[in-house]
Design a protein around this motif. Sequence first.
Motif, PDB file in Angstrom:
ATOM      1  N   ASN A   1      55.110  42.235  50.580  1.00 17.47           N
ATOM      2  CA  ASN A   1      54.597  41.108  49.791  1.00 17.47           C
ATOM      3  C   ASN A   1      53.213  41.399  49.223  1.00 17.47           C
ATOM      4  N   LYS A   2      52.973  42.660  48.887  1.00 17.61           N
ATOM      5  CA  LYS A   2      51.642  43.049  48.415  1.00 17.61           C
ATOM      6  C   LYS A   2      51.146  42.148  47.286  1.00 17.61           C
ATOM      7  N   CYS A   3      51.973  41.935  46.296  1.00 18.79           N
ATOM      8  CA  CYS A   3      51.573  41.079  45.168  1.00 18.79           C
ATOM      9  C   CYS A   3      52.314  39.743  45.216  1.00 18.79           C
ATOM     10  N   THR A   4      53.540  39.785  45.743  1.00 19.26           N
ATOM     11  CA  THR A   4      54.360  38.569  45.724  1.00 19.26           C
ATOM     12  C   THR A   4      53.938  37.549  46.776  1.00 19.26           C
ATOM     13  N   SER A   5      52.965  37.882  47.614  1.00 21.45           N
ATOM     14  CA  SER A   5      52.453  36.840  48.507  1.00 21.45           C
ATOM     15  C   SER A   5      51.817  35.733  47.665  1.00 21.45           C
ATOM     16  N   CYS A   6      51.242  36.096  46.535  1.00 23.35           N
ATOM     17  CA  CYS A   6      50.668  35.091  45.623  1.00 23.35           C
ATOM     18  C   CYS A   6      51.516  34.929  44.362  1.00 23.35           C
ATOM     19  N   HIS A   7      51.940  36.069  43.791  1.00 22.89           N
ATOM     20  CA  HIS A   7      52.641  36.041  42.502  1.00 22.89           C
ATOM     21  C   HIS A   7      54.129  35.804  42.698  1.00 22.89           C
ATOM     22  N   LYS A   8      54.473  34.556  42.895  1.00 24.81           N
ATOM     23  CA  LYS A   8      55.880  34.185  43.102  1.00 24.81           C
ATOM     24  C   LYS A   8      56.096  32.792  42.525  1.00 24.81           C
TER      25      LYS A   8
ATOM     26  N   GLY B   1      53.874  29.832  43.026  1.00 28.50           N
ATOM     27  CA  GLY B   1      52.558  30.362  43.368  1.00 28.50           C
ATOM     28  C   GLY B   1      51.803  30.708  42.104  1.00 28.50           C
ATOM     29  N   GLN B   2      51.030  31.765  42.194  1.00 30.97           N
ATOM     30  CA  GLN B   2      50.233  32.203  41.056  1.00 30.97           C
ATOM     31  C   GLN B   2      51.132  32.884  40.021  1.00 30.97           C
ATOM     32  N   SER B   3      50.985  32.540  38.746  1.00 28.98           N
ATOM     33  CA  SER B   3      51.726  33.307  37.742  1.00 28.98           C
ATOM     34  C   SER B   3      50.927  34.586  37.466  1.00 28.98           C
ATOM     35  N   PRO B   4      51.513  35.658  37.041  1.00 29.97           N
ATOM     36  CA  PRO B   4      52.942  35.871  36.808  1.00 29.97           C
ATOM     37  C   PRO B   4      53.742  36.058  38.100  1.00 29.97           C
ATOM     38  N   ASP B   5      55.009  35.673  38.004  1.00 28.85           N
ATOM     39  CA  ASP B   5      55.932  35.784  39.136  1.00 28.85           C
ATOM     40  C   ASP B   5      56.443  37.235  39.186  1.00 28.85           C
ATOM     41  N   TYR B   6      56.119  37.947  40.266  1.00 28.60           N
ATOM     42  CA  TYR B   6      56.518  39.352  40.380  1.00 28.60           C
ATOM     43  C   TYR B   6      57.687  39.567  41.322  1.00 28.60           C
ATOM     44  N   THR B   7      58.383  38.506  41.674  1.00 29.87           N
ATOM     45  CA  THR B   7      59.543  38.710  42.542  1.00 29.87           C
ATOM     46  C   THR B   7      60.624  39.452  41.753  1.00 29.87           C
TER      47      THR B   7
ATOM     48  N   THR C   1      45.824  47.547  34.113  1.00 34.17           N
ATOM     49  CA  THR C   1      44.359  47.491  34.242  1.00 34.17           C
ATOM     50  C   THR C   1      43.890  46.382  35.178  1.00 34.17           C
ATOM     51  N   LEU C   2      44.548  45.226  35.123  1.00 37.52           N
ATOM     52  CA  LEU C   2      43.970  44.072  35.805  1.00 37.52           C
ATOM     53  C   LEU C   2      43.853  44.252  37.309  1.00 37.52           C
ATOM     54  N   ALA C   3      44.850  44.896  37.904  1.00 40.14           N
ATOM     55  CA  ALA C   3      44.775  45.146  39.344  1.00 40.14           C
ATOM     56  C   ALA C   3      44.697  46.644  39.607  1.00 40.14           C
TER      57      ALA C   3
ATOM     58  N   THR D   1      39.706  43.789  37.605  1.00 35.96           N
ATOM     59  CA  THR D   1      38.787  42.659  37.505  1.00 35.96           C
ATOM     60  C   THR D   1      39.368  41.528  38.344  1.00 35.96           C
ATOM     61  N   HIS D   2      40.263  41.853  39.185  1.00 33.35           N
ATOM     62  CA  HIS D   2      41.078  40.927  39.956  1.00 33.35           C
ATOM     63  C   HIS D   2      40.496  40.930  41.374  1.00 33.35           C
ATOM     64  N   ASN D   3      40.232  39.781  41.907  1.00 31.93           N
ATOM     65  CA  ASN D   3      39.553  39.732  43.212  1.00 31.93           C
ATOM     66  C   ASN D   3      40.495  39.896  44.388  1.00 31.93           C
ATOM     67  N   TRP D   4      41.780  40.064  44.085  1.00 30.82           N
ATOM     68  CA  TRP D   4      42.746  40.132  45.169  1.00 30.82           C
ATOM     69  C   TRP D   4      43.229  41.555  45.338  1.00 30.82           C
ATOM     70  N   LYS D   5      44.450  41.726  45.827  1.00 32.42           N
ATOM     71  CA  LYS D   5      44.891  43.101  46.105  1.00 32.42           C
ATOM     72  C   LYS D   5      44.946  43.959  44.847  1.00 32.42           C
TER      73      LYS D   5
HETATM   74  C1  HEC Z   1      45.830  36.606  47.263  1.00 33.76           C
HETATM   75  C2  HEC Z   1      46.543  36.283  46.040  1.00 33.76           C
HETATM   76  C3  HEC Z   1      46.868  37.407  45.064  1.00 33.76           C
HETATM   77  C4  HEC Z   1      47.441  38.618  45.328  1.00 33.76           C
HETATM   78  C5  HEC Z   1      47.898  39.181  46.652  1.00 33.76           C
HETATM   79  C6  HEC Z   1      47.582  39.283  44.055  1.00 33.76           C
HETATM   80  N1  HEC Z   1      47.090  38.494  43.042  1.00 33.76           N
HETATM   81 FE1  HEC Z   1      47.135  38.898  41.044  1.00 33.76          FE
HETATM   82  N2  HEC Z   1      46.250  37.115  40.645  1.00 33.76           N
HETATM   83  C7  HEC Z   1      45.865  36.184  41.591  1.00 33.76           C
HETATM   84  C8  HEC Z   1      45.207  35.076  40.916  1.00 33.76           C
HETATM   85  C9  HEC Z   1      44.605  33.847  41.608  1.00 33.76           C
HETATM   86  C10 HEC Z   1      45.210  35.369  39.521  1.00 33.76           C
HETATM   87  C11 HEC Z   1      44.622  34.556  38.357  1.00 33.76           C
HETATM   88  C12 HEC Z   1      43.121  34.768  38.246  1.00 33.76           C
HETATM   89  C13 HEC Z   1      42.784  36.157  37.779  1.00 33.76           C
HETATM   90  O1  HEC Z   1      43.275  36.573  36.723  1.00 33.76           O
HETATM   91  O2  HEC Z   1      41.993  36.832  38.459  1.00 33.76           O
HETATM   92  C14 HEC Z   1      45.891  36.640  39.398  1.00 33.76           C
HETATM   93  C15 HEC Z   1      46.125  37.257  38.183  1.00 33.76           C
HETATM   94  C16 HEC Z   1      46.779  38.445  38.040  1.00 33.76           C
HETATM   95  C17 HEC Z   1      47.083  39.057  36.773  1.00 33.76           C
HETATM   96  C18 HEC Z   1      46.743  38.513  35.392  1.00 33.76           C
HETATM   97  C19 HEC Z   1      47.893  37.736  34.805  1.00 33.76           C
HETATM   98  C20 HEC Z   1      47.625  37.238  33.415  1.00 33.76           C
HETATM   99  O3  HEC Z   1      48.576  36.684  32.840  1.00 33.76           O
HETATM  100  O4  HEC Z   1      46.488  37.370  32.912  1.00 33.76           O
HETATM  101  C21 HEC Z   1      47.696  40.232  37.030  1.00 33.76           C
HETATM  102  C22 HEC Z   1      48.214  41.265  36.007  1.00 33.76           C
HETATM  103  C23 HEC Z   1      47.779  40.359  38.473  1.00 33.76           C
HETATM  104  N3  HEC Z   1      47.231  39.254  39.054  1.00 33.76           N
HETATM  105  C24 HEC Z   1      48.348  41.442  39.127  1.00 33.76           C
HETATM  106  C25 HEC Z   1      48.433  41.536  40.502  1.00 33.76           C
HETATM  107  C26 HEC Z   1      49.038  42.664  41.159  1.00 33.76           C
HETATM  108  C27 HEC Z   1      49.640  43.883  40.438  1.00 33.76           C
HETATM  109  C28 HEC Z   1      48.980  42.415  42.495  1.00 33.76           C
HETATM  110  C29 HEC Z   1      49.429  43.302  43.630  1.00 33.76           C
HETATM  111  C30 HEC Z   1      48.811  44.622  43.669  1.00 33.76           C
HETATM  112  C31 HEC Z   1      48.334  41.132  42.660  1.00 33.76           C
HETATM  113  N4  HEC Z   1      48.017  40.635  41.418  1.00 33.76           N
HETATM  114  C32 HEC Z   1      48.123  40.535  43.892  1.00 33.76           C
HETATM  115  C33 HEC Z   1      46.079  36.267  42.947  1.00 33.76           C
HETATM  116  C34 HEC Z   1      46.639  37.327  43.619  1.00 33.76           C
END
Ligand code: HEC
Length: 123
Positions: A49-56, A59-65, A90-92, A98-102
């Motif tokens: 659930n590396k990304c799908t813990s949130c992106h489902k 949950g947070q869009s986009p849905d990566y399931t 680029t985002l992750a 520029t993404h504060n999560w995984k």
């Molecule tokens: C703990 C929750 C969490 C996890 C785990 C997570 N994300 Fe996210 N992600 C978010 C949130 C909240 C946002 C929206 C805010 C932002 O863009 O930073 C987001 C936004 C994004 C976006 C931008 C979508 C857009 O339409 O602009 C991408 C791409 C993304 N995540 C990729 C990933 C990937 C790839 C992973 C796994 C490696 C991941 N995220 C894991 C919470 C998470």
Amino acid sequence: MKRRLIFLIPILLVVVSCKYDFILPVPEAPVTAGVSFATKVVPIFTTGNKCTSCHKAGGQSPDYTAEKAYSSIVPNLVNTSSPNQSLIYTLAGPSTSTHNWKKLSASEAAIILQWITEGSKNN
Ligand code: HEC
């Protein structure tokens, strides 16, 4: 005339029976298969659930399931003319995030980049 035909029969039989008796060409080494979205890219998001813990869904869009990943990513998050500018990359990304999560690891990012470069197919 009839006699000639009788002579021809064994010749024809030989020709016909030899028809399939050719040596098959040795297959060439398989062309390096492209990156499969279903078996290489999706597991990056879903394993542990590396990304799908949130992106489902819900949950947070986009849905990566697995069911939704493709339509979530293509076309919105890919840039086919400059694959390394794709948001999904680029985002992750390991160095561009520029993404504060995984984040993606370098090897995961490389798989995603290759998949985009190959045309981001639903394969
Ligand atoms: C703990 C929750 C969490 C996890 C785990 C997570 N994300 Fe996210 N992600 C978010 C949130 C909240 C946002 C929206 C805010 C932002 O863009 O930073 C987001 C936004 C994004 C976006 C931008 C979508 C857009 O339409 O602009 C991408 C791409 C993304 N995540 C990729 C990933 C990937 C790839 C992973 C796994 C490696 C991941 N995220 C894991 C919470 C998470």
